[in-house]
Design an enzyme around this catalytic site. Sequence first.
Site, mmCIF file in Angstrom:
data_model
loop_
_atom_site.group_PDB
_atom_site.id
_atom_site.type_symbol
_atom_site.label_atom_id
_atom_site.label_comp_id
_atom_site.label_asym_id
_atom_site.label_seq_id
_atom_site.Cartn_x
_atom_site.Cartn_y
_atom_site.Cartn_z
ATOM 1 N N LEU A 10 0.872 -1.236 0.012
ATOM 2 C CA LEU A 10 -0.229 -0.070 -0.022
ATOM 3 C C LEU A 10 0.708 1.178 -0.024
ATOM 4 O O LEU A 10 0.376 2.372 -0.256
ATOM 5 C CB LEU A 10 -0.897 0.059 1.127
ATOM 6 C CG LEU A 10 -1.898 -1.157 1.229
ATOM 7 C CD1 LEU A 10 -2.897 -0.875 2.436
ATOM 8 C CD2 LEU A 10 -2.695 -1.042 0.013
ATOM 9 N N SER A 11 2.158 1.143 0.146
ATOM 10 C CA SER A 11 2.819 2.305 0.290
ATOM 11 C C SER A 11 2.944 3.070 -1.075
ATOM 12 O O SER A 11 3.576 2.247 -1.816
ATOM 13 C CB SER A 11 4.411 1.910 0.779
ATOM 14 O OG SER A 11 5.326 2.789 0.642
ATOM 15 N N GLY A 12 2.796 4.087 -1.211
ATOM 16 C CA GLY A 12 2.864 4.876 -2.364
ATOM 17 C C GLY A 12 4.380 5.020 -2.918
ATOM 18 O O GLY A 12 4.904 4.632 -4.011
#
Length: 435
Positions: A10-12
Amino acid sequence: MSIKLYHNKLSGPARVIRIIIKLLNLDVDEIEINLSTGEHLKPEFISINPFHVVPTLVDGDFTLWESRAILTYLVDKLAPGSLLYPADLKARATINRWLYWDAGTLYATLGAYYGPIFHGGSLVPEVAEAFKVKAKDLDIALEATKYIAGDSLTVADISIGVTITLASAVGIDLDNLTNVNRWLKQLENDLPQSVWFSLLVEPNKDLGQFVKSKVLSTMVIQLYHSKISGPSRSVRVLIKLIGVKVEEKEIDVFAGDNLKPEFTSINPFHVVPTLVDGDFTLWESRAILTYLVDKLAPGNSLYPADLKARATINRWLYWDAGTLFTLLVTHLETIFRGNSPVPEAAELFKTKAKDLDKSLESTKYVAGDSLTLADLTISVNITLASAVGIDLSNLTNVDRWLKQVESDLTSETWSTLVIEPANIVHGLIKDKITS
């Protein structure tokens, strides 16, 4: 020795690197770190990166963190000369400018907007507005260029593209930015469809839902009520029944608290109950009942999703609002205003209650075979009517149904929110009549 990338799905910033890996078909071993379980804080990972952040790249004895530094390193090492990060000094400097702008301005502002919710805080609307201002600057810059740093796709587009789409996913409205949206469509066309969906659309959707759930868990809904108000009490019974967190604030209507500016600024109709959910204000108890179930207990049998079941419950809620409760209010308000009781209103109430009794011959509850919102609101009004002297003792089915509702609620809820307040109203009515 293969290069390793420690990331979170989920980390951009981590997704930026994974997009580059896919685009350039790089040989990198991707290792996911579960941030929600604290894997980034375990000794095994801290020994790799004491800053315990993702993405983190390990290339033999060289460790690198910060996504934009990783981006440029990977291109230089594994795809030198790529147009994504060309060797030309001026072109590279322009790309670097945008990468630093993203790191220190755009993404930093986005993090300040939604980051607090991961630490028990809330979204910060003022920061969202600041983000829009920065995104507007980007929109103006894109009037003159096809891509962020010129006429070809670069790592600046990948990094900022993830930031912009992430901002939209967490609720920042950027629909009015024509050039930004044109550029995003171009970016979508340039990336393989599988990459766009798996590393942008789907993770953004998941993160958006996660942020929304966090916001809901920290946002406290407020209910302004009066302890003797029947409509207020039906909402409070529901709150107890489904076990949701609502901050209850009592309004003393006899002291005129409902007419003070502090309350009329919330609800110009100055009535209770009034619900405040963030920037949304709602009055009318039956609307509040249905809203609370739909928002906090969707699918609950008290107000099921089935269209016909819901319509049946709605019918009884409207019948209560327009018929039963209206007649009860007519009876009570006359007395509270210092006038004599109106026997006609009480008699008409009995007639309508008799209709309810007839309906209950064929059903266990008001709207069928299970407890619903209709039972909560109508039972409060029936018990209040009995408490203030309207004789309903001959209604066998109503009496049986009331006992069933009582058994479905906890004894404390039934006593404190149904019976005791009704008796308080009875005492007030008696005092008014006597005086």
